[in-house]
Design a protein around this motif. Sequence first.
Motif, PDB file in Angstrom:
ATOM      1  N   GLY A 260       0.822  -1.199   0.000  1.00 42.61           N
ATOM      2  CA  GLY A 260       0.000   0.000   0.000  1.00 42.61           C
ATOM      3  C   GLY A 260       0.857   1.250   0.000  1.00 42.61           C
ATOM      4  N   GLU A 261       0.204   2.407   0.125  1.00 41.75           N
ATOM      5  CA  GLU A 261       0.934   3.676   0.065  1.00 41.75           C
ATOM      6  C   GLU A 261       1.896   3.858   1.223  1.00 41.75           C
ATOM      7  N   HIS A 262       1.666   3.159   2.335  1.00 44.44           N
ATOM      8  CA  HIS A 262       2.575   3.234   3.471  1.00 44.44           C
ATOM      9  C   HIS A 262       3.619   2.124   3.422  1.00 44.44           C
ATOM     10  N   GLY A 263       3.690   1.405   2.308  1.00 45.99           N
ATOM     11  CA  GLY A 263       4.689   0.364   2.159  1.00 45.99           C
ATOM     12  C   GLY A 263       4.415  -0.874   2.975  1.00 45.99           C
ATOM     13  N   LEU A 264       3.144  -1.205   3.238  1.00 45.44           N
ATOM     14  CA  LEU A 264       2.781  -2.354   4.045  1.00 45.44           C
ATOM     15  C   LEU A 264       1.868  -3.279   3.259  1.00 45.44           C
ATOM     16  N   PHE A 265       1.894  -4.560   3.615  1.00 45.84           N
ATOM     17  CA  PHE A 265       0.958  -5.514   3.027  1.00 45.84           C
ATOM     18  C   PHE A 265      -0.431  -5.264   3.613  1.00 45.84           C
ATOM     19  N   SER A 266      -1.423  -5.282   2.776  1.00 41.96           N
ATOM     20  CA  SER A 266      -2.782  -4.995   3.240  1.00 41.96           C
ATOM     21  C   SER A 266      -3.373  -6.146   4.037  1.00 41.96           C
ATOM     22  N   GLN A 267      -2.929  -7.382   3.794  1.00 38.83           N
ATOM     23  CA  GLN A 267      -3.528  -8.544   4.429  1.00 38.83           C
ATOM     24  C   GLN A 267      -2.763  -9.050   5.645  1.00 38.83           C
ATOM     25  N   ILE A 268      -1.476  -8.740   5.740  1.00 37.26           N
ATOM     26  CA  ILE A 268      -0.633  -9.286   6.809  1.00 37.26           C
ATOM     27  C   ILE A 268       0.200  -8.161   7.399  1.00 37.26           C
ATOM     28  N   GLN A 269       0.051  -7.902   8.697  1.00 33.24           N
ATOM     29  CA  GLN A 269       0.824  -6.855   9.354  1.00 33.24           C
ATOM     30  C   GLN A 269       1.138  -7.269  10.796  1.00 33.24           C
ATOM     31  N   LEU A 270       2.216  -6.711  11.336  1.00 32.55           N
ATOM     32  CA  LEU A 270       2.614  -6.914  12.722  1.00 32.55           C
ATOM     33  C   LEU A 270       2.647  -5.576  13.436  1.00 32.55           C
ATOM     34  N   ASP A 271       2.292  -5.573  14.716  1.00 33.95           N
ATOM     35  CA  ASP A 271       2.398  -4.329  15.470  1.00 33.95           C
ATOM     36  C   ASP A 271       3.813  -4.139  16.004  1.00 33.95           C
ATOM     37  N   LEU A 272       4.276  -5.005  16.904  1.00 29.73           N
ATOM     38  CA  LEU A 272       5.623  -4.900  17.458  1.00 29.73           C
ATOM     39  C   LEU A 272       6.594  -5.738  16.637  1.00 29.73           C
ATOM     40  N   GLY A 273       6.764  -5.362  15.399  1.00 30.21           N
ATOM     41  CA  GLY A 273       7.615  -6.087  14.470  1.00 30.21           C
ATOM     42  C   GLY A 273       7.299  -5.642  13.058  1.00 30.21           C
TER      43      GLY A 273
END
Length: 365
Positions: A260-273
Amino acid sequence: MSMHRDGPVSPLFRPVSFGNVTFEELSRDQDLSANLAQAAPFAHSGSCVSWGIPFEVGRPVFLRDQAITVEIAPTSARWFVFLHASDIRPLSPDQNGLISPMRGIGQLGERAANYILIYDDGSEQRAEIRRRHQVGSLLFRWGEHCTQAVAARKPRPLALSAADQPRPISNAASYRPIGWGVRQQQAIVEEGPWMNFVCALENPHPQKAVEAIRFEPVSGSLIISGVSAGDARSMPLLWEKRKKTLLRLPSEVTFDSTLGEHGLFSQIQLDLGQVISASPRLVYPTERWEKTRKTCNQKRAPLKSSSNMRRIPMPVFTSLGIELSRSVNLKRMRRKANPCCRAFCRPTNASSFASSSKGRISPSP
C-alpha cells in the motif's frame, strides 16, 4: 505537519497526553535554530504510531533553558516510551581550528537532559538522556544512528520489483527508484525532513503510579513530541532475528502481494515487528525430486502464503483486519499439517534498562 502511522497499534501500549507548546508557536520562536524552524512544518502530529506504539502528538514539550514538569493521569506501567528529537548541535573548533573530542554531527555521548518519573508517593526515578544514545538529531545524517533508540519510522518491506514499489509520502517529490543492492535487504528505513526517535525506558517500579514527568535540560534543545506507556514483557524496540511462518487464507480470499501507500501488506501486518516479505508458498515434488527437470517450475500451494518477519516476543499478528493470538512452532506446524497464523519466537533479554542503587534509570551491562 503529518500524521505518521507505520503499522497497526499494539494493545499493550496507550498514549499519554501532555505538552506546553504548539508546533506553530515553535516555528515562530525567534531563538530557534534555523534548521529546527524549517523542519517544524514537517513534524509528526495527531494520532501517530511508531514501531507499533501509539502517540498522541498535539502540544509537544520544548525543552531548552529551564526544567518543565508535566502532570499526567496517574499511570502504572513497566515501560515509558518517548517520541523525541534533538535540535542541531554545531561542532565548535578550538583556537587552533581543531575539534576535540570529535563527537560527530550528532554529538555522540553528550548529555542532553534528564527525564524524571514522579510517583504518587512523592518519590522519583531519574534517567539520563544522551545524544546518539537515547535521542538523535531531528536532521538525520546517514550513519548517525543511536545506540539505545530507533528512528520513528520503522523499516518497511520492499516490493519484489522496482515498478511495484510505492513512493514514500514524506519525500515523494525527490523519490529515486531503489537500486538492486539495497533491494536485497528486503527492508528499508525511510528518512524525512523531520526525524523523531523512539526511546523506551523501563520503570523499575511498575506497581507505583506515575503522576508527573519532569524534563531537565542539560545542553542544547530537545522536542518531546509524545509519551506512551505499556506493559510489554521485554524491550518493545528490540526485534529478534528473522522468523518464517505459514498462513492459511480463507477460501474466498486471494493473496495480495502488493504494498500500500505506506509500504505495508494490506492482508498481513505486525504491530511490534514487521513483515519483511510475503509470497505464495511453493510446493516441491519431494517424492520424485531426483527425476524432475532443473527447469521445472514449482507449483503454488492453494490458499497459503509464506511470510518472513522480524519481531519481539508475543506481538499481535493482524491478518485481513483480524487480530490473531494463536502461535505454534513452524516445525511442529509442518508435522501436524495445520498452517497457523504466526510463528512462536524465543524471548529476548527482559530489558535494556535497570534501576541502580542511586535511584537512576541507567543502561544495564
